[in-house]
Write a protein that holds these residues in place. Structure first.
Motif, PDB file in Angstrom:
ATOM      1  N   SER A  62       0.950  -1.323   0.110  1.00 22.75           N
ATOM      2  CA  SER A  62       0.066  -0.165  -0.080  1.00 22.75           C
ATOM      3  C   SER A  62       0.697   1.023  -0.055  1.00 22.75           C
ATOM      4  CB  SER A  62      -0.941   0.058   1.152  1.00 22.75           C
ATOM      5  OG  SER A  62      -1.773  -0.997   1.292  1.00 22.75           O
ATOM      6  N   THR A  63       0.445   2.444  -0.368  1.00 21.52           N
ATOM      7  CA  THR A  63       1.021   3.569  -0.897  1.00 21.52           C
ATOM      8  C   THR A  63       0.691   4.678   0.200  1.00 21.52           C
ATOM      9  OG1 THR A  63      -0.285   4.417  -2.417  1.00 21.52           O
ATOM     10  CG2 THR A  63       1.430   2.893  -3.236  1.00 21.52           C
ATOM     11  N   TYR A  64       0.503   4.241   1.571  1.00 26.13           N
ATOM     12  CA  TYR A  64       0.354   5.378   2.555  1.00 26.13           C
ATOM     13  C   TYR A  64       0.709   4.935   4.018  1.00 26.13           C
ATOM     14  CZ  TYR A  64      -3.994   2.248   3.454  1.00 26.13           C
ATOM     15  OH  TYR A  64      -4.729   1.331   3.870  1.00 26.13           O
ATOM     16  N   THR A  65       0.556   5.679   4.825  1.00 25.01           N
ATOM     17  CA  THR A  65       0.690   5.632   6.164  1.00 25.01           C
ATOM     18  C   THR A  65      -0.131   6.458   7.096  1.00 25.01           C
ATOM     19  OG1 THR A  65       2.534   5.403   7.981  1.00 25.01           O
ATOM     20  CG2 THR A  65       2.628   7.108   6.314  1.00 25.01           C
ATOM     21  N   THR A  66      -0.608   5.875   8.381  1.00 14.55           N
ATOM     22  CA  THR A  66      -1.626   6.528   9.008  1.00 14.55           C
ATOM     23  C   THR A  66      -1.324   6.283  10.331  1.00 14.55           C
ATOM     24  OG1 THR A  66      -3.674   7.211   9.081  1.00 14.55           O
ATOM     25  CG2 THR A  66      -3.257   5.068   8.221  1.00 14.55           C
ATOM     26  N   GLY A  67      -1.834   7.112  11.363  1.00 14.04           N
ATOM     27  CA  GLY A  67      -1.826   6.811  12.694  1.00 14.04           C
ATOM     28  C   GLY A  67      -2.317   7.937  13.634  1.00 14.04           C
ATOM     29  N   TRP A  68      -2.622   7.391  14.805  1.00 14.33           N
ATOM     30  CA  TRP A  68      -3.121   8.439  15.893  1.00 14.33           C
ATOM     31  C   TRP A  68      -2.076   8.895  16.603  1.00 14.33           C
ATOM     32  CZ3 TRP A  68      -7.999   9.850  15.916  1.00 14.33           C
ATOM     33  CH2 TRP A  68      -9.242   8.944  15.289  1.00 14.33           C
ATOM     34  N   HIS A  69      -2.145  10.300  17.020  1.00 13.67           N
ATOM     35  CA  HIS A  69      -1.325  10.969  17.898  1.00 13.67           C
ATOM     36  C   HIS A  69      -2.031  11.961  18.720  1.00 13.67           C
ATOM     37  CE1 HIS A  69       2.313   9.417  15.632  1.00 13.67           C
ATOM     38  NE2 HIS A  69       1.345   9.392  14.435  1.00 13.67           N
ATOM     39  N   ASN A  70      -1.405  11.965  20.052  1.00 16.28           N
ATOM     40  CA  ASN A  70      -2.037  12.896  20.874  1.00 16.28           C
ATOM     41  C   ASN A  70      -1.385  14.387  20.819  1.00 16.28           C
ATOM     42  OD1 ASN A  70      -3.668  13.817  22.904  1.00 16.28           O
ATOM     43  ND2 ASN A  70      -2.513  13.148  24.590  1.00 16.28           N
ATOM     44  N   LEU A  71      -2.052  15.340  20.498  1.00 16.90           N
ATOM     45  CA  LEU A  71      -1.703  16.914  20.241  1.00 16.90           C
ATOM     46  C   LEU A  71      -2.271  17.932  21.168  1.00 16.90           C
ATOM     47  CD1 LEU A  71      -1.412  16.971  16.561  1.00 16.90           C
ATOM     48  CD2 LEU A  71       0.509  16.149  18.152  1.00 16.90           C
ATOM     49  N   ASP A  72      -1.325  18.943  21.603  1.00 19.20           N
ATOM     50  CA  ASP A  72      -2.212  19.844  22.242  1.00 19.20           C
ATOM     51  C   ASP A  72      -2.566  20.960  21.436  1.00 19.20           C
ATOM     52  OD1 ASP A  72      -1.149  18.763  24.724  1.00 19.20           O
ATOM     53  OD2 ASP A  72       0.815  19.678  24.498  1.00 19.20           O
ATOM     54  N   ALA A  73      -3.342  21.972  21.958  1.00 19.52           N
ATOM     55  CA  ALA A  73      -3.936  22.999  21.084  1.00 19.52           C
ATOM     56  C   ALA A  73      -3.071  24.149  20.961  1.00 19.52           C
ATOM     57  CB  ALA A  73      -5.209  23.644  21.953  1.00 19.52           C
ATOM     58  N   VAL A  74      -1.955  23.941  20.252  1.00 16.98           N
ATOM     59  CA  VAL A  74      -0.973  24.923  20.103  1.00 16.98           C
ATOM     60  C   VAL A  74      -0.553  25.044  18.640  1.00 16.98           C
ATOM     61  CG1 VAL A  74      -0.072  24.829  22.410  1.00 16.98           C
ATOM     62  CG2 VAL A  74       0.842  23.267  20.554  1.00 16.98           C
ATOM     63  N   LEU A  75       0.413  25.735  18.388  1.00 13.57           N
ATOM     64  CA  LEU A  75       0.914  25.870  16.977  1.00 13.57           C
ATOM     65  C   LEU A  75       2.312  24.928  16.782  1.00 13.57           C
ATOM     66  CD1 LEU A  75       0.799  29.731  16.116  1.00 13.57           C
ATOM     67  CD2 LEU A  75      -0.881  28.124  15.550  1.00 13.57           C
ATOM     68  N   TYR A  76       2.238  23.911  15.817  1.00 18.07           N
ATOM     69  CA  TYR A  76       3.180  23.295  15.917  1.00 18.07           C
ATOM     70  C   TYR A  76       3.817  23.371  14.433  1.00 18.07           C
ATOM     71  CZ  TYR A  76       1.392  20.098  19.388  1.00 18.07           C
ATOM     72  OH  TYR A  76       1.047  19.571  20.548  1.00 18.07           O
ATOM     73  N   ASP A  77       5.206  23.455  14.474  1.00 16.63           N
ATOM     74  CA  ASP A  77       6.409  23.574  13.277  1.00 16.63           C
ATOM     75  C   ASP A  77       6.370  22.164  12.792  1.00 16.63           C
ATOM     76  OD1 ASP A  77       6.875  26.331  13.646  1.00 16.63           O
ATOM     77  OD2 ASP A  77       8.177  25.967  15.276  1.00 16.63           O
ATOM     78  N   MET A  78       6.133  22.403  11.452  1.00 17.56           N
ATOM     79  CA  MET A  78       6.079  20.916  10.881  1.00 17.56           C
ATOM     80  C   MET A  78       7.075  20.954   9.739  1.00 17.56           C
ATOM     81  SD  MET A  78       2.925  19.588  11.899  1.00 17.56           S
ATOM     82  CE  MET A  78       2.385  18.310  10.783  1.00 17.56           C
ATOM     83  N   THR A  79       7.876  19.544   9.705  1.00 18.07           N
ATOM     84  CA  THR A  79       9.080  19.524   8.946  1.00 18.07           C
ATOM     85  C   THR A  79       8.937  18.117   8.327  1.00 18.07           C
ATOM     86  OG1 THR A  79      10.568  18.833  10.718  1.00 18.07           O
ATOM     87  CG2 THR A  79      10.511  21.194   9.946  1.00 18.07           C
ATOM     88  N   LEU A  80       9.320  17.964   6.999  1.00 18.04           N
ATOM     89  CA  LEU A  80       9.252  16.580   6.454  1.00 18.04           C
ATOM     90  C   LEU A  80      10.734  16.450   5.889  1.00 18.04           C
ATOM     91  CD1 LEU A  80       7.705  14.238   5.391  1.00 18.04           C
ATOM     92  CD2 LEU A  80       7.383  15.270   3.497  1.00 18.04           C
ATOM     93  N   GLN A  81      11.492  15.218   6.289  1.00 14.49           N
ATOM     94  CA  GLN A  81      12.460  14.800   5.752  1.00 14.49           C
ATOM     95  C   GLN A  81      12.121  13.506   4.779  1.00 14.49           C
ATOM     96  OE1 GLN A  81      15.709  13.885   8.272  1.00 14.49           O
ATOM     97  NE2 GLN A  81      17.080  13.255   6.836  1.00 14.49           N
ATOM     98  N   TYR A  82      12.712  13.198   3.625  1.00 13.75           N
ATOM     99  CA  TYR A  82      12.492  12.129   2.728  1.00 13.75           C
ATOM    100  C   TYR A  82      13.577  11.795   1.900  1.00 13.75           C
ATOM    101  CZ  TYR A  82      12.217  16.202  -0.369  1.00 13.75           C
ATOM    102  OH  TYR A  82      12.553  17.293  -1.128  1.00 13.75           O
ATOM    103  N   GLN A  83      13.429  10.546   1.487  1.00 19.43           N
ATOM    104  CA  GLN A  83      14.420   9.647   0.493  1.00 19.43           C
ATOM    105  C   GLN A  83      13.539   8.810  -0.252  1.00 19.43           C
ATOM    106  OE1 GLN A  83      17.201   7.530   2.609  1.00 19.43           O
ATOM    107  NE2 GLN A  83      18.179   9.126   3.808  1.00 19.43           N
ATOM    108  N   PHE A  84      14.062   8.896  -1.671  1.00 18.03           N
ATOM    109  CA  PHE A  84      13.299   8.353  -2.727  1.00 18.03           C
ATOM    110  C   PHE A  84      14.209   7.903  -3.520  1.00 18.03           C
ATOM    111  CE2 PHE A  84       9.865  10.643  -1.076  1.00 18.03           C
ATOM    112  CZ  PHE A  84       8.537   9.824  -0.998  1.00 18.03           C
ATOM    113  N   LEU A  85      14.091   6.893  -4.517  1.00 17.61           N
ATOM    114  CA  LEU A  85      14.885   6.482  -5.454  1.00 17.61           C
ATOM    115  C   LEU A  85      14.978   7.466  -6.435  1.00 17.61           C
ATOM    116  CD1 LEU A  85      13.973   2.593  -6.045  1.00 17.61           C
ATOM    117  CD2 LEU A  85      15.910   3.415  -4.775  1.00 17.61           C
ATOM    118  N   ASP A  86      15.969   7.467  -7.374  1.00 11.50           N
ATOM    119  CA  ASP A  86      16.049   8.529  -8.417  1.00 11.50           C
ATOM    120  C   ASP A  86      15.259   7.987  -9.418  1.00 11.50           C
ATOM    121  OD1 ASP A  86      16.945  10.396 -10.491  1.00 11.50           O
ATOM    122  OD2 ASP A  86      18.993  10.156 -10.131  1.00 11.50           O
TER     123      ASP A  86
END
Length: 504
Positions: free
Chosen positions: A388-412
């Motif tokens: 399958s081509t997706y990932t998903t999950g539950w996470h507990n968060l606060d009512a604040v502003l979150y800085d979001m970053t994404l690091q990734y690696q793919f084949l050329d």
């Protein structure tokens, strides 16, 4: 002597009796007129000047003409704008009545066939508004390609939680990729009427398209849905695709989904055929806050358990990331509206099967939040996902502003050959769970008296299906030790302590 013949001329004359300079010549006397140049008294009466009255009359007459001309121009201008306004309204209504198709099939004039209890209507919806609120009841559209097997479609439908189905005022079934037209069924009743209609409208190989190279009519099916007499605003579209479309024009559908705030979820078979690319479907989902995933046929029936876009959740974060082979990118800040559990969903590729993905690492951070965190998905951790081509999950968060970053690696991607671009698009979605306590005395509509809960107490136990009335729910919850204290609106029974063991 010469006298002035004008009796009104004032003044006098002076007689000149001088003799001519030429001797012997008699010269006539000359009279000089003297004009009285004395001005009238400073404050005395002055004779009325008639030319001022003529001037006043002329100005007044021309002013009235100008006012009349201005009034006529104003009337003409207002009439012109009214004509343009009603012409535009007429053309818009005429355009809405036109069946727009973005498919290359030869059977563009679609027909609707169904079981005897089918209710169909392709007229415009009189209450077809676009200003719906997030918690307003709408329509659930379950559509599937006729190229799937009957069991695959039926099992997928049965996996959709019943409380999800009950959350909608209308349910629409649709079957496409037929050798002629579409099959649809519309019902506002969540009882056995829908189940019976589905049984009568399951895929049938005798009605399949014979040419494996012919494209799918999935886009025409979506357009057909928006011509049904149902509520479109806030609708959820859950579509199973086996045959890829050959057409790539999606602008009208993008506008339609955005206009009605409708969300589409495509579940596409890794063993698809027909068109050469799934890119139009993925792009349609990405441009409308939707979801498009790819998986094996045997895993399709599990997708309602795992895709939050099908549940009755609230989408609070949506962003599309273009990725290349390796990189790191900041994402827009996520403003978490509530303290509680959030379902974070991410696609790993924009096509199937899984062949370019290596790793993604998503991080959310706030200096004062103890629930700052991250998750990482790799090829190894994703090995049990059945391609399958997706990932998903539950996470507990606060009512604040979150800085979001994404690091990734793919084949050329350039090394994979023709048909693959040098970048892929990853869909990032965050949904809020509607957490509430279920009232044991709550009433269930008479047509839907039974709750169906699919669960397992441990990973080794087989998944079980319970059927009971709502007043038996406390007994079910008491079977857990410790019992869950929160219930999820979409999956009925969810505990933070047992979430992974129940639904993994």
């Amino acid at each position: 002597m010469v006298y002035d013949e004008n009796p009104f001329r004032k003044g006098g004359t002076i007689k000149n009796d001088s003799v001519s300079s030429a001797p012997g010549t008699l010269e006539e006397p000359t009279y000089v007129e003297i004009i009285d140049t004395n001005p009238p008294p400073e404050f005395g009466p002055v004779e009325k000047q008639r030319h001022f009255g003529i001037l006043r009359y002329t100005v007044a007459n021309r002013f009235r003409k100008l006012m009349l001309i201005a009034l006529v121009n104003l009337v003409v201008l207002v009439g012109f704008f009214l004509f343009i306004f009603f012409l535009v309204i007429h053309l818009e209504k005429k355009h809405e009545d036109i069946h727009i198709s973005s498919t290359l099939h030869t059977y563009l004039d679609t027909t609707t066939t169904s079981a005897p209890t089918t209710q169909t209507n392709t007229t415009a919806n009189p209450s077809d508004h676009t200003g719906c609120s997030p918690n307003q009841k709408s329509t659930f559209f379950f559509a599937y390609s006729n190229d799937f097997t009957a069991d695959q479609v039926l099992n997928t439908w049965n996996t959709i939680p019943d409380d999800v189905k009950r959350a909608y005022e209308t349910i629409v079934l649709g079957r496409f990729d037929l050798n002629e037209g579409f099959w649809t069924f519309v019902s506002s009743n969540c009882s056995g009427e829908i189940d019976g209609a589905l049984l009568s409208g399951l895929p049938n190989s005798t009605e399949s398209i014979k040419d494996p190279l012919e494209g799918s009519s999935v886009f025409s099916m979506i357009n057909f849905f928006f011509n049904l007499d149902v509520t479109h605003c806030g609708a959820t579209l859950f579509i199973l695709v086996k045959r890829l479309p050959t057409d790539s024009f999606i602008s009208d559908l993008v506008s339609m989904l955005q206009k009605y705030h409708a969300y589409v979820t495509f579940v596409v078979s890794n063993n698809s055929f027909g068109g050469s690319s799934s890119e139009p479907m993925y792009r349609l989902a990405s441009e409308t806050n939707g979801v498009c995933i790819f998986t094996e046929d045997d895993n399709i029936q599990e997708t309602p358990f795992r895709l939050p876009s099908v549940w009755t959740l609230y989408l609070v974060y949506s962003f599309n990331v273009d990725v290349t082979s390796n990189g790191f990118t900041p994402l827009p800040i996520f403003s978490s509206p509530l303290v509680g559990y959030y379902h974070i969903f991410m696609t790993l590729q924009d096509h199937g099967p899984l062949d370019t993905f290596k790793m993604v690492y998503l991080r959310w951070y706030n200096a004062i939040s103890l629930n700052s965190g991250s998750f990482e998905e790799t090829v190894a951790s994703h090995a049990n996902s059945r391609n399958s081509t997706y990932t998903t999950g539950w996470h507990n968060l606060d009512a604040v502003l979150y800085d979001m970053t994404l690091q990734y690696q793919f084949l050329d991607l350039m090394l994979l050959g023709a048909g693959i671009t040098d970048k892929s698009t990853v869909l990032e979605r965050i949904y809020t769970q509607h957490v509430t306590f279920m009232d044991p005395e709550a009433t269930i509509p008479p047509s839907c008296p039974i709750l169906h809960i699919t669960y397992r107490k441990s990973k080794t136990d087989k998944r079980q299906i319970l059927q009971f009335s709502v007043n038996m729910l406390p007994k079910f919850l008491a079977s857990f030790s410790p019992p869950p204290t929160r219930l999820h609106h979409s999956l009925v029974a969810l505990s933070s302590n047992y979430r992974n063991s129940l639904f993994s």
